[in-house]
Design an enzyme around this catalytic site. Structure first.
Site, PDB file in Angstrom:
ATOM      1  N   LEU A  14      41.693  -5.432 -14.793  1.00  0.00           N
ATOM      2  CA  LEU A  14      41.916  -6.375 -15.894  1.00  0.00           C
ATOM      3  C   LEU A  14      43.158  -5.935 -16.675  1.00  0.00           C
ATOM      4  O   LEU A  14      43.074  -5.405 -17.774  1.00  0.00           O
ATOM      5  CB  LEU A  14      40.662  -6.384 -16.794  1.00  0.00           C
ATOM      6  CG  LEU A  14      40.550  -7.404 -17.921  1.00  0.00           C
ATOM      7  CD1 LEU A  14      40.964  -8.782 -17.486  1.00  0.00           C
ATOM      8  CD2 LEU A  14      39.137  -7.428 -18.467  1.00  0.00           C
ATOM      9  N   HIS A  15      44.343  -6.130 -16.069  1.00  0.00           N
ATOM     10  CA  HIS A  15      45.582  -5.698 -16.735  1.00  0.00           C
ATOM     11  C   HIS A  15      46.114  -6.813 -17.626  1.00  0.00           C
ATOM     12  O   HIS A  15      45.407  -7.758 -17.948  1.00  0.00           O
ATOM     13  CB  HIS A  15      46.608  -5.217 -15.701  1.00  0.00           C
ATOM     14  CG  HIS A  15      47.060  -6.278 -14.737  1.00  0.00           C
ATOM     15  ND1 HIS A  15      48.232  -6.953 -14.888  1.00  0.00           N
ATOM     16  CD2 HIS A  15      46.461  -6.783 -13.628  1.00  0.00           C
ATOM     17  CE1 HIS A  15      48.350  -7.827 -13.888  1.00  0.00           C
ATOM     18  NE2 HIS A  15      47.295  -7.734 -13.120  1.00  0.00           N
ATOM     19  N   THR A  16      47.362  -6.685 -18.034  1.00  0.00           N
ATOM     20  CA  THR A  16      47.878  -7.559 -19.099  1.00  0.00           C
ATOM     21  C   THR A  16      47.793  -9.054 -18.773  1.00  0.00           C
ATOM     22  O   THR A  16      47.304  -9.842 -19.571  1.00  0.00           O
ATOM     23  CB  THR A  16      49.346  -7.193 -19.404  1.00  0.00           C
ATOM     24  OG1 THR A  16      49.439  -5.776 -19.514  1.00  0.00           O
ATOM     25  CG2 THR A  16      49.792  -7.819 -20.708  1.00  0.00           C
TER      26      THR A  16
END
Lengths: 88, 341
Positions: A14-16
């Site tokens: 769940l990155h940017t």
């Protein structure tokens, strides 16, 4: 109130960018939306909050929805998680 | 989500068709150390931003002679003329004056025969003389003509220099552009123009904004009427021109509006085919847009110096995710021993 359990499917976690997709989608609903990871609860409409979780691939999250359109919100947001934020 | 370049809808491009020789003379005579050797033809039009050195035309070859440009006589032309007997010089000039030449500029203190000047006067061609060297003179004339013939447009908005960054604030009428500009001026920033901003494209990628002659540093505040920013806040509160660097569009808050949440992708907006960073700013009561405008300018400066906050945060997050070891949310401090820093 609705609670759903989801897991992170995409490799990068769940990155940017996925975090931005989640909060943008959540903003379309009136319901309040929370994400719980290992007992830590954040507001799912806050980008910093969602990114703070640093959820890697395979981690388990609980999504909680509270409000008039909680069913609809749960359906679309769980869908986004299940699709691996469209970047599997 | 990046939406690709959009355009400021009301921006119409205008380009000057011609300027008069008199306007050129009056505007740059001091910088160019220009002296008029006859006083005719000041109404002649100049339609081209380029200049011409008429060496070949003087030698009699006039095919492709770009006669409608400013004709510059440098050392080459003058030495060539000097090598001819007077009659041949007069003939060369007669060939030249079969064409409607706007004006002649003699550089480097060269002098021209009185006969030739009389001939020019008879054909209504103004002759100027400058003490500058040819390269310097052609640079000044070209730069002036380039500016005069560069495309222009007007934009409805407020234009303020915030920490040295040109912020063009746009948005629908009555949304509060002038109020934000006033607020910025009160905090020590400098107003370029309010309401009507004229934008000129210099070269290929630079936009310069300025006010109009009439409106210069006046603004309308709803419920108050017209105010003069220069008189109220003083000379430090204004400037005449500034490069346009960021467009800030004020928008009504809509709950499902497309506003960026990370700032990773930079939207742009095209003004006269130049892409400018475009920030869509939702506004609602209690939001201090002035402070946000200052932060936009400072963030732009940081990016200019190579620091992009969104990218840095994103990088840190990716590193944390990649560690794979049970990512619990960690406090910024491991152990709160006492109330230390």
């Amino acid at each position: 109130m609705i609670e759903r359990e989801v897991s992170i499917r995409n490799r990068a976690g769940l990155h940017t960018r996925p975090a931005a997709s989640v909060v943008k989608l959540a903003a379309k609903f009136k319901s309040e939306f929370f994400i719980i990871k290992d007992g830590f609860e954040i507001n799912g409409k806050s980008i910093i909050g969602v990114m703070t979780l640093a959820a890697e691939q395979g981690s388990q999250l609980i999504l909680r929805f509270e409000g008039d359109d909680e069913l609809l919100a749960a359906e679309s947001i769980v869908g986004l998680f299940d699709r691996g934020f469209d970047e599997v | 989500m990046s939406q690709g370049p959009t355009t400021l809808t009301n921006a119409k491009e205008i380009r000057k068709q011609s300027i008069t020789v008199g306007f050129l003379f009056e505007t740059i005579k001091e910088r160019l150390k220009l002296r008029a050797l006859n006083n005719v033809g000041f109404e002649n039009p100049i339609r081209d931003k380029n200049i011409h050195r008429p060496g070949l035309a003087l030698a009699g070859y006039v095919a492709l002679f770009t006669y409608d440009r400013v004709q510059v006589f440098g050392n080459t032309e003058m030495l060539y003329l000097a090598s001819l007997p007077l009659e041949a010089r007069v003939d060369a000039f007669k060939t030249l004056f079969k064409f409607a030449i706007p004006c002649i500029v003699i550089t480097d203190c060269n002098v021209m025969d009185p006969e030739l000047i009389t001939l020019a006067t008879d054909h209504n061609v103004p002759v100027f003389q400058t003490t500058l060297a040819t390269t310097k003179a052609t640079y000044f004339i070209s730069d002036f003509l380039d500016d005069q013939f560069s495309p222009q447009t007007t934009v409805h908005g407020s234009f303020v220099d915030v920490y040295g960054i040109g912020l063009l604030i746009v948005g629908r009428s009555g949304i509060g552009k002038s109020e934000i500009a006033l607020d910025l001026v009160e905090r020590g920033h400098r107003l370029v123009s309010d309401d009507v901003v004229t934008i000129t494209r210099k070269g290929e990628g630079i936009l310069i904004g300025a006010g109009t002659d009439l409106v210069k540093h006046f603004m309308e505040i709803r419920g108050l009427g017209l105010i003069d920013v220069k008189t109220i806040f003083g000379i430090r509160s204004i400037r005449f021109q500034k490069r346009v660097e960021v467009v800030v569009e004020l928008m009504e808050w809509i709950s499902d509006g497309e506003f960026t949440r990370t700032g990773l992708d930079q939207d742009t907006i095209a003004i006269m085919d130049v892409d400018i960073p475009h920030i869509k700013l939702p506004i609602f009561p209690g939001k201090n847009v002035t402070v946000i405008a200052e932060v936009i300018a400072l963030n732009y400066l940081l990016k200019h110096h190579g620091y992009d906050a969104a990218k840095e945060f994103s990088k840190k997050l990716e590193q944390l995710i990649a560690q794979k070891s049970r990512n619990e949310v960690k406090r910024a401090i491991d152990y709160f021993e006492h109330d230390f820093e």
